[in-house]
Design a protein around this motif. Structure first.
Motif, PDB file in Angstrom:
ATOM      1  N   PRO A 104       0.832  -1.219   0.000  1.00  0.00           N
ATOM      2  CA  PRO A 104       0.000   0.000   0.000  1.00  0.00           C
ATOM      3  C   PRO A 104       0.862   1.262   0.000  1.00  0.00           C
ATOM      4  O   PRO A 104       1.992   1.281   0.490  1.00  0.00           O
ATOM      5  N   ALA A 105       0.314   2.319  -0.590  1.00  0.00           N
ATOM      6  CA  ALA A 105       1.043   3.583  -0.689  1.00  0.00           C
ATOM      7  C   ALA A 105       1.358   4.115   0.699  1.00  0.00           C
ATOM      8  O   ALA A 105       0.481   4.180   1.578  1.00  0.00           O
ATOM      9  N   GLN A 106       2.621   4.489   0.883  1.00  0.00           N
ATOM     10  CA  GLN A 106       3.091   5.012   2.153  1.00  0.00           C
ATOM     11  C   GLN A 106       3.476   6.478   1.977  1.00  0.00           C
ATOM     12  O   GLN A 106       4.161   6.838   1.024  1.00  0.00           O
ATOM     13  N   ASP A 121       4.245   3.951  -3.507  1.00  0.00           N
ATOM     14  CA  ASP A 121       3.772   2.578  -3.413  1.00  0.00           C
ATOM     15  C   ASP A 121       4.722   1.669  -4.183  1.00  0.00           C
ATOM     16  O   ASP A 121       5.473   2.117  -5.050  1.00  0.00           O
ATOM     17  N   GLN A 125       6.015  -2.577   4.177  1.00  0.00           N
ATOM     18  CA  GLN A 125       5.522  -1.225   4.441  1.00  0.00           C
ATOM     19  C   GLN A 125       6.488  -0.450   5.347  1.00  0.00           C
ATOM     20  O   GLN A 125       6.772   0.729   5.102  1.00  0.00           O
TER      21      GLN A 125
END
Length: 289
Positions: free
Chosen positions: A73-75, A88, A117
């Motif tokens: 998932p985009a961080q 991401d 992540q």
């Protein structure tokens, strides 16, 4: 008696069939079987094909050995040069130790996802914005090492990590666009100035050659006239040589009007004749008369 034997044989066959059906397992080509006997791990890992276990005592757990593609998932984080970005990625991994993947971690997929992540947020904070945009190969290798270090103990090997996209704020996008536009304009001006310099050098060399051969200037003038006339224009612009104007100007400065040249000697001769006049000679002439 015979009927009882037949019934017993049928019972035994039925029980054997039920036992085989309960004990038989099929492991696919891309899977490996980990056997637990009374809760303890068996050392032998079952390969692909048909295998048997003890029903009620053994428990077979299948582990997929294929490469797993897991999106990260985009961080959102702040880079080392204080720019807020959203990144991401995607992780490719596979299980190399089926027993370790089952025993040492509860859910190796979830563990790899959380580690990816965390590592992605860490790599964002250690990198500059220019590195995230241009030097992604180096960041991918660093991210792969960060995830692979703890994953080896889980029987998982990270095959590849790729940063998919880097999202920037709109203000930063506009600033980068202005910077790129200014840089291109600077390069265009430098190239134009360099072209002017080269052209001036060539023109200076041409002028030097034409000064040694004056006829070359006239030939160049005629070539220009021919090039202009080829466009079939109604108006023909004929350039006038500047050297001719300078020649006429110098000629005019060195030229004096004829009236001034004729009057000046007269003014100089008139006073010179008066002192030489002899009244005695005039008197002598009258007496002779």
């Amino acid at each position: 008696m015979v009927e009882e034997l037949v019934a017993a044989g049928v019972t035994l066959v039925s029980a054997g069939a039920v036992y085989v059906m309960a004990a038989a397992r099929v492991v696919k080509q891309y899977e490996r079987g980990v056997v637990f006997r009374l809760g303890r791990l068996r050392s032998d890992v079952r390969g692909p094909g048909f295998t048997m276990i003890v029903p009620g005592i053994d428990k077979l757990r299948k582990v997929n050995m294929q490469i797993v593609t897991m999106p990260v998932p985009a961080q959102e984080g702040i880079t080392r040069d204080n720019v807020t970005v959203r990144v991401d990625a995607v992780v490719y991994f596979k299980v190399t130790g089926p027993a370790e993947a089952v025993v040492r971690v509860e859910d190796y997929r979830f563990a790899v996802s959380q580690m990816a992540q965390t590592s992605l947020r860490s790599i964002i904070g250690k990198s500059d914005l220019d590195d995230l945009l241009s030097d992604r190969e180096k960041l991918n290798q660093g991210l792969e090492l960060m995830i692979d270090s703890p994953a080896v103990e889980w029987g998982v090997t990270i095959d590849r990590v790729e940063i998919k996209d880097v999202s920037l704020p709109e203000t930063m996008k506009r600033s980068m666009a202005r910077q790129a536009e200014a840089d291109r304009e600077r390069r265009a001006r430098v190239i134009n100035a360099d072209a002017e310099l080269q052209a001036s050098k060539k023109l200076a060399e041409a002028a030097k050659e034409m000064s040694e051969q004056p006829a070359a200037l006239q030939l160049r003038l005629l070539q220009t006239v021919v090039a202009v006339a080829a466009e079939k224009n109604s108006t023909l612009v004929l350039p006038f040589p500047v050297e001719l104007l300078r020649f006429l100007e110098r000629a005019q400065q060195g030229y004096a009007p004829p009236q001034q040249q004729s009057q000046q000697p007269v003014q100089e001769q008139l006073p010179s004749r008066a002192p030489h006049a002899d009244p005695a000679s005039e008197g002598s002439i009258s007496r002779q008369d």
